[in-house]
Design an enzyme around this catalytic site. Structure first.
Site, PDB file in Angstrom:
ATOM      1  N   LEU A   1      27.477 -41.286  -1.052  1.00 19.72           N
ATOM      2  CA  LEU A   1      26.239 -41.193  -0.295  1.00 19.72           C
ATOM      3  C   LEU A   1      26.481 -40.567   1.068  1.00 19.72           C
ATOM      4  O   LEU A   1      27.424 -40.957   1.775  1.00 19.72           O
ATOM      5  CB  LEU A   1      25.639 -42.590  -0.113  1.00 19.72           C
ATOM      6  N   SER A   2      25.656 -39.609   1.449  1.00 18.26           N
ATOM      7  CA  SER A   2      25.693 -39.021   2.784  1.00 18.26           C
ATOM      8  C   SER A   2      27.062 -38.388   3.063  1.00 18.26           C
ATOM      9  O   SER A   2      27.456 -37.459   2.360  1.00 18.26           O
ATOM     10  CB  SER A   2      25.321 -40.085   3.828  1.00 18.26           C
ATOM     11  N   ALA A   3      27.799 -38.876   4.053  1.00 20.15           N
ATOM     12  CA  ALA A   3      29.140 -38.343   4.295  1.00 20.15           C
ATOM     13  C   ALA A   3      30.012 -38.543   3.071  1.00 20.15           C
ATOM     14  O   ALA A   3      30.877 -37.716   2.760  1.00 20.15           O
ATOM     15  CB  ALA A   3      29.767 -39.014   5.508  1.00 20.15           C
TER      16      ALA A   3
ATOM     17  N   HIS B   1      16.560 -40.759   4.223  1.00 21.24           N
ATOM     18  CA  HIS B   1      17.989 -40.643   3.957  1.00 21.24           C
ATOM     19  C   HIS B   1      18.501 -41.904   3.264  1.00 21.24           C
ATOM     20  O   HIS B   1      18.379 -43.002   3.797  1.00 21.24           O
ATOM     21  CB  HIS B   1      18.729 -40.433   5.277  1.00 21.24           C
TER      22      HIS B   1
ATOM     23  N   MET C   1      25.296 -44.523   6.003  1.00 19.79           N
ATOM     24  CA  MET C   1      24.984 -44.260   7.399  1.00 19.79           C
ATOM     25  C   MET C   1      24.080 -45.346   7.951  1.00 19.79           C
ATOM     26  O   MET C   1      23.067 -45.070   8.565  1.00 19.79           O
ATOM     27  CB  MET C   1      24.327 -42.896   7.554  1.00 19.79           C
TER      28      MET C   1
END
Length: 363
Positions: free
Chosen positions: A161-163, A298, A1
């Protein structure tokens, strides 16, 4: 992101063998004189087309060490929003471990036409169901890798990672028969959202369900499947304001329930100063672990450097926290062969300072 500048490597060139007597003589003389042979061409990221029906309209990239023999593991690594395959390979350290430990690396890539921010669509049922959309596209890429390189079907792993972390939850739930292990970094539980509005709510403040409710969602993703289930490693920053840290707790609850154990840690220690918990099933196998990276926003933690356990390139959403997530994840999966060989966790130092090797569930 994060808005990281994408850089694609040129396609790998196959190595050539000595094609003449002169070339052969040069090789023999160099060996006789004690000269090191010329290094093999370095592997590079390359795009692959023609990997199936590709209902999710994704792109396929791969990084495969030159001369990789058949029967080696395969790791699928899923980037975060605004990222690309090229912006996630070296940065996380996965290419280093592919070279070091000898495994193939698959890096699916989202297209802006599918999602304006290049996020994997982890919140759309049409992309997260077994046999459909982006989930099926990633499965087809995995099949192509196994066919091309003879990857060990019992040692296929997925992380993101993340999404990409949320999509990792999808792949582990929808295709537990494909993946022996998974690692969700700053991600979300499976089936936490089924719309954009629900996705934002799931990210923050988060969705608080019971372990049974979370586990039922995974079991419903592949009805009738009786296991084994992927071993799960969960990573999250304690100061993550984009994806609430409570999601780590929910993921742990989801996968401990799936593995038939409770969400009370059997081992609580620290690794590089960060809280680390291990959850074992009834036979004593480590089936879930979690790392809470104190003060990290994040992102995925890296530890740039040339030491054996260091990795990555620090940047936005790849904070230097003196711990290499990909290295620890690989050890949890048994990729490095440390801590007792494939299928076991590395030795962890408990509160009393005594080593405690812990076997991880085989697939």
């Amino acid at each position: 992101m994060y808005p990281h500048a994408a850089r694609l490597h040129s396609p790998r060139k196959p190595r050539s063998r000595p094609a003449s007597l002169a070339a052969l003589l040069i090789t023999v003389i160099a060996s006789f004189l004690g000269l090191a042979p010329a290094p093999a061409h370095a592997a590079s990221l390359e795009e692959v087309t023609g990997f199936g029906s590709n209902p999710g309209n994704l792109q396929m990239f791969r990084y495969v060490p030159d001369g990789l023999p058949a029967g080696r593991p395969l790791v699928v690594a899923l980037h975060g929003c605004t990222q690309s395959a090229a912006g996630y390979d070296d940065e996380t350290g996965w290419t280093k471990w592919a070279d070091t430990h000898g495994f193939a690396l698959l890096l699916p890539q989202q297209k802006a036409v599918n999602n304006a921010n290049s996020c994997f669509n982890w919140f759309q049922t049409s992309d997260t169901s077994r046999g459909q959309g982006e989930a099926l596209s990633i499965k087809q890429m995995t099949d192509r890798m196994k066919a091309d390189f003879g990857s060990d079907a019992a040692r296929v792993y997925v992380t993101g990672l993340s999404a990409g972390g949320a999509m990792t939850s999808v792949m582990a739930a929808a295709y537990p028969d494909v993946f022996a292990g998974a690692a969700v970094v700053a991600g979300l539980p499976y089936d936490c959202a089924r719309s954009v509005l629900e996705a934002f709510s799931c990210m923050s403040p988060g969705s608080d369900l019971s372990p049974q409710q979370w586990g039922d969602k995974v079991r419903a993703a592949h009805p009738g499947y009786g296991g084994p289930w992927p071993a799960m490693s969960v990573w999250h920053g304690s100061s993550d304001t984009k994806v609430a840290p409570m999601n780590m707790t929910e993921i742990v609850e989801q996968w401990t329930n799936v593995h038939g154990t409770d969400a009370t840690a059997d081992v609580s220690d620290t690794v590089q100063g960060y809280p680390h918990n291990v959850y074992r099933d009834g036979s004593g196998r480590a089936v879930v672990e979690s790392y809470s990276i104190t003060g990290m926003p994040h992102g995925q933690p890296v530890d740039p450097g040339s030491a054996a356990t260091q990795c990555g390139i620090a940047g936005q959403h790849f904070p230097d926290k003196d711990i290499c997530a990909s290295q620890r994840i690989g050890e949890f999966w048994g990729l490095s062969g440390s801590g007792g060989g494939p299928g076991t966790l590395p030795e962890q130092t408990g509160p009393a300072g005594s080593p405690a090797p812990m076997p991880v569930a085989p697939h």
